[in-house]
Design an enzyme around this catalytic site. Structure first.
Site, PDB file in Angstrom:
ATOM      1  NE  ARG A 164       8.632  24.387  42.570  1.00 33.67           N
ATOM      2  CZ  ARG A 164       8.730  25.090  43.715  1.00 33.67           C
ATOM      3  NH1 ARG A 164       9.781  24.939  44.507  1.00 33.67           N
ATOM      4  NH2 ARG A 164       7.790  25.939  44.051  1.00 33.67           N
ATOM      5  CE1 TYR A 194      21.977  14.023  22.720  1.00 34.29           C
ATOM      6  CE2 TYR A 194      21.855  15.932  24.149  1.00 34.29           C
ATOM      7  CZ  TYR A 194      21.247  15.042  23.296  1.00 34.29           C
ATOM      8  OH  TYR A 194      19.917  15.164  23.024  1.00 34.29           O
ATOM      9  CG  ASP A 210      26.122  12.225  29.490  1.00 28.99           C
ATOM     10  OD1 ASP A 210      25.530  11.156  29.715  1.00 28.99           O
ATOM     11  OD2 ASP A 210      25.723  13.066  28.660  1.00 28.99           O
ATOM     12  CE  LYS A 248      18.345  10.211  24.849  1.00 22.36           C
ATOM     13  NZ  LYS A 248      19.594  10.982  24.918  1.00 22.36           N
TER      14      LYS A 248
END
Ligand SMILES: *Cc1c(COP(=O)(O)O)cnc(C)c1O
Length: 379
Positions: free
Chosen positions: A46, A98, A170, A195
């Site tokens: 992690r 978004y 972003d 994306k």
């Protein structure tokens, strides 16, 4: 080093134990220590994973930033940035945002005592007026989704520096190939890696990059404490996708340009939103801060009804009807009923998101086939 070379080589070294040229998928949850605390920089997966480290270094280099961190999704990257704040803090955001980000801010974090104000950032005066002494973060998307408006990042960063406020961008739509917000004054850059960066519609992932060691330490603490980290297989797939990011973005932008002009000349199309048009209201800023204009295009039909939009979407043969964007294949979406369905109608109409608006993520297919498909679908 130039972008195309960095995309292939930054942060990536042959595997020291075998010479493998591709970063191995370190599918392990833990690492053996020689004696307690005596290890090779990796303790538990992690906290650190070598496949992830290679990707994080590569992404930082592409954004001209010093530090990068990857997350299980774009939303968990955004969530991490918001966790830098304290109850009572305020955030000024782009209004045309978004849908998932809007939902996270208004439905989840508002109840923890954070206040979010949404403004039209094409007018920096609106941003200035919305800022108070409690504003700790300005959250920007440019180009915006789905209206393709452009926010002046240099102008905005002057404003946030004057106020001593953090500025986060972003950068999902533009990608680091078309736009590097750190160079324009941003403190933090967030990505939905899902994306264009991954680019092949097969991974969900997020990232944050910054030049500030202090911010990177806080983000690393949150990354490890909350644990929304991506697995090594996904990191491998993204490393592979990134190698063609510049080549893909060139083609997305070329195809985007042809299609934007085609749509604009179509008699049944009312308006086309694409920052590459000379008469786009923010074209000069787009030209200044972006290398090219990408393949994201929205258009509105003369018959501005849900039914008319649905009819077009039904007829597509090459474009696929789907949420998401940025993959090699062309997608079409209907923001009002899909990605932006969680935004109330009055809110979305304010930013021009009408019932017939269709958003295209133009892929890298042969553009003649894409135009033929649009021709037969629009009628
Ligand atoms: C998809 C997307 C997100 C969310 O990212 P996920 O990877 O889906 O969690 C955030 N911002 C923009 C602009 C996006 O397109």
């Amino acid at each position: 080093m130039k972008f195309g070379t960095k995309a292939l080589h930054a942060g990536i070294k042959p595997d020291p134990s075998t010479g493998a040229i591709m970063t191995p998928i370190f599918q392990t949850s833990t690492y053996v220590q020689d004696s307690p605390g005596n290890h090779k920089g990796y303790e538990y997966a992690r906290s650190q994973n070598p496949t992830r480290t290679a990707l994080e270094s590569n992404l930082a280099a592409l954004e001209n930033a010093k530090f990068g961190r990857c997350f299980a999704s774009g939303m968990s990257a955004t969530d991490t940035i918001i966790k830098l704040l304290n109850p009572g803090d305020e955030v000024v955001c782009t209004n045309d945002l978004y849908g998932g980000t809007y939902r996270l801010f208004t439905k989840l974090y508002a109840k923890y005592g954070l206040k979010f104000t949404f403004v039209n950032m094409q007018d920096l005066n609106e941003v200035r007026e919305a800022m108070t002494d409690r504003t700790k973060l300005v959250w920007v998307e440019t180009p915006t989704n789905p209206m393709m408006s452009i926010v002046d990042l240099v102008g905005l960063s002057k404003l946030t520096k004057d106020f001593g406020t953090l500025m986060a961008v972003d950068n999902t739509f533009a990608t680091p190939y078309l736009q590097t917000p750190i160079d324009l004054g941003a403190d933090l850059v967030m990505h939905s890696v899902t994306k264009y960066i991954a680019g092949h519609s097969d991974v969900v992932m997020g990232a944050i990059v910054t030049n500030s060691e202090e911010l990177d330490e806080k983000i690393g603490f949150l990354q490890n404490s909350s644990g929304a980290v991506p697995g090594p297989n996904d990191c491998f797939l993204v490393l592979r996708g990134i190698k063609t990011l510049h080549v893909r973005m060139d083609r997305h932008s070329e195809n985007g340009q042809r299609i934007a002009h085609f749509l604009r000349s179509h008699p049944l199309v009312n308006r086309v939103y694409w920052p590459g048009f000379d008469d786009h209201p923010n074209h000069d800023i787009a030209k200044r801060q972006m290398k090219k204009f990408g393949g994201m295009i929205s258009f509105m039909l003369k018959d501005d009804s849900l039914e008319a939009a649905f009819e077009v979407l039904k007829k597509f043969k090459v474009f696929s009807l789907a949420e998401s964007l940025g993959g090699v294949e062309s997608l079409a979406g209907h923001p009002a009923s899909m990605t932006h369905a969680s935004i109330p109608k009055e809110e979305r109409l304010k930013s021009g998101l009408t019932d017939s608006l269709i958003r295209l993520s133009v892929g890298i297919e042969d553009v003649d086939d894409l135009i033929e498909d649009l021709e037969q679908a629009i009628g």
